[in-house]
Every structure is written in structure tokens, then in C-alpha cells.
Design a protein around this motif. Sequence first.
Motif, mmCIF file in Angstrom:
data_model
loop_
_atom_site.group_PDB
_atom_site.id
_atom_site.type_symbol
_atom_site.label_atom_id
_atom_site.label_comp_id
_atom_site.label_asym_id
_atom_site.label_seq_id
_atom_site.Cartn_x
_atom_site.Cartn_y
_atom_site.Cartn_z
ATOM 1 N N ASP A 115 11.954 16.540 17.630
ATOM 2 C CA ASP A 115 13.162 16.871 18.397
ATOM 3 C C ASP A 115 14.214 15.776 18.268
ATOM 4 O O ASP A 115 15.414 16.041 18.409
ATOM 5 N N ASP A 116 13.792 14.552 17.993
ATOM 6 C CA ASP A 116 14.735 13.438 17.811
ATOM 7 C C ASP A 116 15.300 13.393 16.396
ATOM 8 O O ASP A 116 16.451 12.979 16.193
ATOM 9 N N THR A 117 14.511 13.781 15.411
ATOM 10 C CA THR A 117 14.897 13.572 14.014
ATOM 11 C C THR A 117 15.411 14.828 13.304
ATOM 12 O O THR A 117 16.154 14.716 12.331
ATOM 13 N N TYR A 118 15.026 16.005 13.756
ATOM 14 C CA TYR A 118 15.437 17.229 13.069
ATOM 15 C C TYR A 118 16.922 17.508 13.258
ATOM 16 O O TYR A 118 17.500 17.217 14.314
ATOM 17 N N LEU A 119 17.507 18.076 12.230
ATOM 18 C CA LEU A 119 18.904 18.496 12.289
ATOM 19 C C LEU A 119 19.078 19.556 13.368
ATOM 20 O O LEU A 119 18.216 20.420 13.549
ATOM 21 N N TYR A 120 20.189 19.497 14.108
ATOM 22 C CA TYR A 120 20.491 20.452 15.184
ATOM 23 C C TYR A 120 21.833 21.106 14.858
ATOM 24 O O TYR A 120 22.880 20.459 14.892
ATOM 25 N N LEU A 121 21.804 22.397 14.518
ATOM 26 C CA LEU A 121 23.017 23.124 14.165
ATOM 27 C C LEU A 121 23.226 24.280 15.135
ATOM 28 O O LEU A 121 22.297 25.038 15.424
ATOM 29 N N ASP A 122 24.448 24.398 15.619
ATOM 30 C CA ASP A 122 24.820 25.512 16.498
ATOM 31 C C ASP A 122 26.007 26.233 15.864
ATOM 32 O O ASP A 122 27.137 25.736 15.887
ATOM 33 N N PRO A 123 25.793 27.423 15.290
ATOM 34 C CA PRO A 123 26.883 28.135 14.612
ATOM 35 C C PRO A 123 28.044 28.506 15.529
ATOM 36 O O PRO A 123 29.140 28.800 15.047
ATOM 37 N N LEU A 137 29.462 26.454 17.552
ATOM 38 C CA LEU A 137 30.325 25.289 17.697
ATOM 39 C C LEU A 137 30.995 24.976 16.368
ATOM 40 O O LEU A 137 30.481 25.282 15.302
ATOM 41 N N ARG A 138 32.134 24.330 16.432
ATOM 42 C CA ARG A 138 32.877 23.990 15.217
ATOM 43 C C ARG A 138 32.335 22.730 14.546
ATOM 44 O O ARG A 138 32.648 22.465 13.387
ATOM 45 N N THR A 139 31.521 21.971 15.255
ATOM 46 C CA THR A 139 30.986 20.743 14.674
ATOM 47 C C THR A 139 29.947 21.069 13.611
ATOM 48 O O THR A 139 29.252 22.087 13.685
ATOM 49 N N LYS A 140 29.831 20.181 12.616
ATOM 50 C CA LYS A 140 28.870 20.392 11.545
ATOM 51 C C LYS A 140 27.438 20.291 12.048
ATOM 52 O O LYS A 140 26.549 20.972 11.573
ATOM 53 N N GLU A 141 27.214 19.365 12.989
ATOM 54 C CA GLU A 141 25.896 19.238 13.590
ATOM 55 C C GLU A 141 26.038 18.622 14.971
ATOM 56 O O GLU A 141 27.075 18.054 15.316
ATOM 57 N N VAL A 142 24.986 18.735 15.765
ATOM 58 C CA VAL A 142 24.999 18.234 17.134
ATOM 59 C C VAL A 142 24.093 17.010 17.214
ATOM 60 O O VAL A 142 22.990 17.001 16.659
ATOM 61 N N ASP A 143 24.567 15.987 17.913
ATOM 62 C CA ASP A 143 23.775 14.782 18.121
ATOM 63 C C ASP A 143 22.793 15.050 19.257
ATOM 64 O O ASP A 143 23.187 15.223 20.412
ATOM 65 N N VAL A 144 21.497 15.095 18.921
ATOM 66 C CA VAL A 144 20.482 15.422 19.928
ATOM 67 C C VAL A 144 20.454 14.370 21.037
ATOM 68 O O VAL A 144 20.163 14.689 22.195
ATOM 69 N N ALA A 145 20.776 13.136 20.702
ATOM 70 C CA ALA A 145 20.752 12.071 21.714
ATOM 71 C C ALA A 145 21.698 12.378 22.864
ATOM 72 O O ALA A 145 21.389 12.104 24.029
ATOM 73 N N THR A 146 22.854 12.978 22.533
ATOM 74 C CA THR A 146 23.805 13.316 23.601
ATOM 75 C C THR A 146 23.296 14.466 24.457
ATOM 76 O O THR A 146 23.670 14.583 25.632
ATOM 77 N N LEU A 147 22.459 15.322 23.881
ATOM 78 C CA LEU A 147 21.936 16.459 24.645
ATOM 79 C C LEU A 147 20.915 16.016 25.685
ATOM 80 O O LEU A 147 20.673 16.743 26.659
ATOM 81 N N ARG A 148 20.305 14.860 25.485
ATOM 82 C CA ARG A 148 19.277 14.408 26.422
ATOM 83 C C ARG A 148 19.866 14.024 27.775
ATOM 84 O O ARG A 148 19.125 13.924 28.764
ATOM 85 N N THR A 149 21.160 13.838 27.824
ATOM 86 C CA THR A 149 21.803 13.482 29.093
ATOM 87 C C THR A 149 22.162 14.714 29.911
ATOM 88 O O THR A 149 22.538 14.593 31.071
ATOM 89 N N THR A 150 22.072 15.888 29.290
ATOM 90 C CA THR A 150 22.390 17.129 29.998
ATOM 91 C C THR A 150 21.207 18.087 29.873
ATOM 92 O O THR A 150 20.504 18.091 28.857
ATOM 93 N N PRO A 151 20.973 18.905 30.887
ATOM 94 C CA PRO A 151 19.853 19.850 30.807
ATOM 95 C C PRO A 151 20.100 20.920 29.743
ATOM 96 O O PRO A 151 21.207 21.447 29.612
ATOM 97 N N ARG A 152 19.053 21.203 28.948
ATOM 98 C CA ARG A 152 19.133 22.254 27.934
ATOM 99 C C ARG A 152 18.403 23.503 28.418
ATOM 100 O O ARG A 152 17.379 23.399 29.096
ATOM 101 N N ALA A 153 18.933 24.648 28.066
ATOM 102 C CA ALA A 153 18.338 25.908 28.501
ATOM 103 C C ALA A 153 16.930 26.044 27.935
ATOM 104 O O ALA A 153 16.670 25.623 26.803
#
Length: 688
Positions: free
Chosen positions: A606-614, A616-632
Motif C-alpha cells: 500500500d505504501d509502494t504501489y502506484l495509485y491512479l484515480d482516473p 482526477l486530473r493528476t497523473k498519480e496520487v501520493d499515498v502518503a497524503t491519503l494516510r492523513t484522511t480517512p479512505r472509503a
Amino acid sequence: MALSTKSLKSAQLGAVHRMLAFNDENAVADEEENNDSSNNLSLPPAGSAHNQWKILVYDAECRSIISPLMSVSQLRRRGVTLHLLINSEREPIPHTPVVYFCRPTKANLSYIASDCAKGLYGQAHVNFVTKLDRPLMEDFAKIVVQTNSLNKVASLHDQYLDFSCLEKHLFTLVGKPNSYATLNGPGITEAAIEQTMTDIAYGLFSVVATLGQVPIIRCPRNGAPEMVARKLQQMIAEHPTLLRRSTTGHQRPLLVLLDRHLDLLTPVQHSSSYQALLDDLLTHKANRVEFKVSPPGADAASAKKRKMIAKKYDLDPDQDPFYSEQKFQPFPEAIESNGMELQEVTTRETEIRSKAGGGGGAGGGMTATDGGAGDLALAVDSLPALLERKKQLEIHTSILQAIMTEVAARQVPEFYELENALAAGQYKNDVARAKQQVLELVTDPAKGNVEDKIRIVMVLCAAVPSLKSSDMEEVAEAMKEALETRGSAVNSDGSQRGTLDAADRATLATGMKAIAYLKQLRSMNSMLLDTTGVDPSDNMVGTESSTTNVGDSAMLSNFMKSATNQATGLFAKATEKMAMLGGKVHKGYATRVVEHLVEKRSGTEDDTYLYLDPKLRTKEVDVATLRTTPRAPIKQAIVFVIGGGCYSEYQNLQMIGGAGGGGNLDVVYGSTELMNPLQFVQQLSQLG
């Protein structure tokens, strides 16, 4: 429709129904597809598009898409009178509309244009399994205009159905054979790799479009998974209709892309579950199983002289109650359940026939004066369904017996037990013992066939990376010498023990090349199998070891009786060891990865794998920033393996899913192709 009420298979089936209704949305609007059984869908009203007689013309790949979804009788209910291959000789049937379903190639477009020019059929409804590129579309338009047959083309659609759904939680892409060898071969060009990745991405886009859900995409960085992931992200982002149609809720599916190269162990291991063993030991493709049995009443001596009887069955993993419930269960439990259910059905049938015939045993026959006429009528009415269930159970009895024959003759439980221990890391601190255990098994002519021994040597090579190359070479050569001089327990023709025949020698040569490829990977330090440092206790899911009780199963009694008559004792030996196939199961690489991603476990993939959300306009999402907010929470995971998958991996993943493990996670498994162990060994041999 929400994912919880509509599976991938039912969504694809609904799309095929719509296509056969000439893509008339109103014709299928009233059909409530709350399940995956086409038999349970309401029939279209008389005079609707569904009830028009029509011809279905498809290519071989699209036939493989429709075959697992609809039988001939179900096609007939949808108005299909004939279904023909597009490249076959076809007679003219003028004034009858035709539905074309094929890949958008120059050859197929030429066939369609020629049919229109000749007036072979009535109105043509053209459906492509994936996107029709603009240059091809323009070429097709020129041809139909030049031949003055434009009026014959009633409609043209891109269906995005470029995958074969074999059951609710299982799909493969079509037209991707030999995928591992192709992608990892030394002669492949960058252009070929690019095109293959694009084709795979289009296939996955079809899955996403069919579900109508935009997933979160996770994959390891670099390599084929990332190439496919980024292409898929772009395809979804450039498809605004899909983005708008996708449910806006928080529960989006997780799409995990994996590379077969990351786990070469699972496809060659022996299995313990009913479905995986069926695929391993019998001839099995697209839910059809084939095998041969001895003639009735033949003893061991006469069976060799008499011609074997070929059996062929089409299985429905979703609608067959026994298969649906038992396919993921350990083989001993499937045997026992089959015997118990068959006995229950037979007893119930006897009771109904006795009552209906007025016979009655101690209680006498049931008559109207008994006040039981209504109960009798209900019982008699239930008899056809009961007989159908009995027929299905007897089919599985025959299949289970065929598997049991192979299990017993080849001593499969011994290979399974040792391979499972090696994969679980139980020998990581005693490499010498691991080598000795494998060496004893592969040099024993009474155990296993050529394939079994090749596979366990490959498991040793893949699961024990600390084993010295010289030791690995010693084991492989000892196996080869023992097979060449003393033969194996079962030869390719089914005969017991003896020197290798031509087919066996070819299998041995193939296996030695596959082993050489694994040794080459070891020497290059490029085998990325996640087997070192694994605590077996953390990677075992308990299924109670179940010793099969012969006395409680009529079918096992028959097996044992047959074994006694043949004076071999093989069934008895296998039955004693059946508990080995019902013990604890090691969590495979893919299962552990998905579990980590779903649980959002830190310090894992979960820390190292690429995180892509089609979305969003960003090429990829930084998983580290997601750890500060609850994920569904994740309720559905789609796991796709590039380079080929297998039934044992599919079954292993269900350990953390609702289909096999009783959890809340819905796990859908897909791959570029489905391979049995020998097919994967053959692919590896091409690289050795």
C-alpha cells in the motif's frame, strides 16, 4: 445498477441481450437483472425486437465470449435461429436481419461489406467487440458506398465486451495465448510490447465499461502493470460518458494489476480444491471437462485391452448448486458432500415414487382419504427438479471419481503436502532437508508422473532461493536419470509404471528447459518471489483437516470397492492421505498483496504501489497524503494478472473474499489467459 446487485457476468449478459435486441434500449428496459441466470430473466413481450428472427454471425474470439454466457436454447429464446462463423461458407437468407459480433479487423470488415453487397441477409446490425479505429471505419464506409449497399447497414456499435466471463468472479481476455512467453521472450520488440499493453488495456477498459464503475487502480511500479495502468487511466479519462455514468458513491472497486513474473510459484503448485484439481488433472477449458473412464465391469487386466469410454460435460459454476458450493472446497469435502447429497436425493426420490405408486412400506400408500392428496401432488410435482438435481450430482460423481483415479495413481497428496510446506517457508532454516525431501520424492518410481516431478523441482527452485545452484542441479539431474532409467508411476497413456513413452520423454525435455529458465532467473537475482522471511503462521488460513469417512459416503465406498476389485489398493492409499488435501492452505502472493491493499496496511504494498484515480486530473496520487484522511472501505477488488492466471490462484484469492471465505470483500479474478500447470511449464520452457 450498484455493484452489490449486479456482477460482471450479469452485466456482460445484459449487454449481449441488448445487442441481440438490435441495441434497442427500450426492448430491455423492463428486464430486471437482479441475478446472473438468463433463465430467470423475464421473456420479452411478443412483437418486441427480441422476438424477431435473426442470424448471429461472429468470429471465433467473439464466439468464446458468448459461449459461457448463453446456451443454444437461450440464443433461440432471443430469436437467434442460426449462429455462424464469419469466415465460414454461408448460404443467403434474404430479408432476415443479421447481427454481426466480431473484432474490428480489415478481414472482418471485408466479410461484412461483401455480405451487404451480395444481399446475403436483410438489415445488418454491426457490433464490434472493442473500439473501431477511425481509419478502418472510413475504409468500411468507402466500400459499402462504392458497392451501393449502405442502406443494408442499419446500425454500427462499439460494444466494449472484449473479455470472456467464465463465471461471476472469473474472466479472461480473448486472443491472448502464450502471454507469459510472448511478453518475456528475448525476441519481442518494443513496438510489439507497446501494442500488447494497449490491447490488454482495451480489454480491461471493456471490463470497466461493462461494470459502469470507475475503479481506483493499484499496481507495482515499472514493468507491464504500470504500462497497462497508465494506458487504462487515459482511456477512462477520455471517455466522459463512462465518467458520468459511473456511480458517484464512495464504494468504488479496486483494480489491482499484477505481473505473472512476480509469482512463478503458484501456477505450478499442486492444488487441493475441487475446481483447481479438476483443471489440473483432467482436460478442462471454458467450463467443459473431458476425461476417459474404464468400461463398466472391466477388471484391471481387461480394462487395458478394452477401449476407454470418453466423457464430456459442460459445467455451470454459478447455476449448478453442487459445483457452486463445492468448487472452492478441499477435494475430500467435495467427495463427502457429493455422497451425502446423492444419498439424500435418492432417498427422497424413492419416497415419492413409493407414495405415488401406492406402495408404502410400514405406513402404506398415501391416498386422498388419508388427507394427504395435496402433499402427494406437491411431492410429485417436485420430482422433475429432484431428478435434475440427481443427474447433476451423478455427473459430479463421475468427475470426482476421474479425479480420484489420478490422485490415487499419482500420489498427488504427497506432492501437495511438500510443495505447500516449501511455499510456506517451513524449510527456510533447513535447506538441506528440503533438498533431501524433494530428492526422495522425484527419484521414487512409484510416485507421480513426469509432470508431477518436474513441478515439485520447480517449486523447490522458486520457493527456496537460498538453495545452492549446485544442489538445484543435482536434484534436477537425479530426477531426469531416475525417470529415464526407472520410469514413473503413471505414463502418458494411463498405464501403471514402466519406462517413459515418447510423450513422457517430450514432457521431460520440456520440463528440463523450464527448470533451466528458473535457474537462470535465480542466477540473475531477478526472481522477485515473495517467499523469504515469511512466517508460515501469518500466511495460513485454517480449514480444519478433515479425514474422509468412507462409511459415510456411498460414493467413496464404490471407489474402495472398485479398488479392491482391481487389486491395486491405490484408492485405499489415496483415501488414507486425503486429509493432506484438506489441511491448511498457504496464502499466495496475489492474495497477500490484495489483502494489504484492501486493509490499507502501512509498511506493505500500500505504501509502494502506484495509485491512479482516473477521475482526477493528476497523473498519480501520493499515498502518503491519503494516510492523513480517512479512505472509503473497499467492497470489491478486481485482480488482474498480466502473463496468465490459474484456477489455484483464483481459488486462493477467494480465501479473503465472500465467494469462498465468507468475508465481505467481493473478489473478481482476471488474467490475459487461464493456464493449467503443464501449459505454464510449456511456456517457461520456451524461455529456457
